[in-house]
Design a protein around this motif. Sequence first.
Motif, short mmCIF file in Angstrom:
data_model
loop_
_atom_site.label_atom_id
_atom_site.label_comp_id
_atom_site.label_asym_id
_atom_site.label_seq_id
_atom_site.Cartn_x
_atom_site.Cartn_y
_atom_site.Cartn_z
N ALA A 36 2.88 19.47 22.18
CA ALA A 36 2.83 19.83 20.77
C ALA A 36 4.01 19.21 20.01
N TYR A 37 3.79 18.99 18.74
CA TYR A 37 4.82 18.45 17.86
C TYR A 37 5.66 19.58 17.28
N ASP A 38 6.97 19.46 17.40
CA ASP A 38 7.92 20.41 16.81
C ASP A 38 8.35 19.81 15.47
N GLY A 39 7.74 20.29 14.39
CA GLY A 39 8.00 19.74 13.06
C GLY A 39 9.42 19.96 12.57
N GLN A 40 10.04 21.04 13.00
CA GLN A 40 11.40 21.32 12.57
C GLN A 40 12.39 20.32 13.19
N GLU A 41 12.21 20.07 14.49
CA GLU A 41 13.09 19.13 15.19
C GLU A 41 12.56 17.69 15.15
N LYS A 42 11.31 17.54 14.74
CA LYS A 42 10.64 16.23 14.66
C LYS A 42 10.59 15.52 16.02
N ILE A 43 10.19 16.30 17.04
CA ILE A 43 10.04 15.78 18.40
C ILE A 43 8.79 16.38 19.05
N MET A 44 8.34 15.75 20.11
CA MET A 44 7.23 16.31 20.89
C MET A 44 7.81 17.19 22.00
N ARG A 45 7.11 18.28 22.30
CA ARG A 45 7.52 19.21 23.36
C ARG A 45 6.37 19.37 24.35
N CYS A 46 6.71 19.57 25.60
CA CYS A 46 5.73 19.79 26.67
C CYS A 46 5.89 21.20 27.20
N GLY A 47 4.80 21.73 27.76
CA GLY A 47 4.84 23.04 28.40
C GLY A 47 3.89 23.07 29.59
N GLN A 48 4.26 23.86 30.60
CA GLN A 48 3.43 24.02 31.78
C GLN A 48 3.66 25.41 32.36
N ALA A 49 2.58 26.14 32.58
CA ALA A 49 2.67 27.44 33.23
C ALA A 49 2.72 27.24 34.74
N VAL A 50 3.51 28.07 35.41
CA VAL A 50 3.60 28.06 36.86
C VAL A 50 3.56 29.51 37.37
N VAL A 51 3.05 29.68 38.58
CA VAL A 51 2.99 31.01 39.20
C VAL A 51 3.52 30.93 40.62
N LYS A 52 3.94 32.09 41.13
CA LYS A 52 4.45 32.16 42.50
C LYS A 52 4.19 33.55 43.05
N ASP A 53 3.67 33.62 44.27
CA ASP A 53 3.48 34.89 44.97
C ASP A 53 4.67 35.12 45.89
N VAL A 54 5.25 36.32 45.81
CA VAL A 54 6.39 36.69 46.65
C VAL A 54 6.01 37.98 47.39
N GLU A 55 5.89 37.87 48.69
CA GLU A 55 5.50 39.02 49.51
C GLU A 55 6.69 39.97 49.73
N GLY A 56 6.40 41.25 49.79
CA GLY A 56 7.40 42.24 50.13
C GLY A 56 8.39 42.57 49.04
N GLN A 57 8.14 42.12 47.83
CA GLN A 57 9.02 42.39 46.70
C GLN A 57 8.23 43.07 45.60
N ASP A 58 8.86 43.95 44.86
CA ASP A 58 8.23 44.60 43.72
C ASP A 58 8.78 44.03 42.43
N TYR A 59 7.90 43.83 41.47
CA TYR A 59 8.31 43.36 40.15
C TYR A 59 8.86 44.52 39.35
N VAL A 60 10.04 44.32 38.74
CA VAL A 60 10.65 45.33 37.88
C VAL A 60 10.97 44.65 36.55
N ALA A 61 10.22 45.01 35.51
CA ALA A 61 10.41 44.41 34.18
C ALA A 61 11.86 44.58 33.75
N GLY A 62 12.45 43.50 33.27
CA GLY A 62 13.82 43.53 32.79
C GLY A 62 14.85 43.35 33.88
#
Length: 69
Positions: A36-62
């Motif tokens: 996508a184009y960042d009009g404020q900075e006048k540059i192109m930006r890239c993005g990519q989602a990634v995921v990972k499974d971690v066994e034996g650990q609990d997610y704690v928000a924050g």
Amino acid sequence: MRLYRFLTAVDDATFCHKVTAALNKGWHLYGSPTYAYDGQEKIMRCGQAVVKDVEGQDYVAGETKLGDW
């Protein structure tokens, strides 16, 4: 637990290195990359989602630091 991150950077080697580093830490691509184009900075930006499974650990928000994985 299953972790999700959305990596972003300017459209240069920085973005590729960020995604490559995540892949080498065991993260997996999730969906298609975005571009996508960042009009404020006048540059192109890239993005990519990634995921990972971690066994034996609990997610704690924050408290679970996604970058540590």
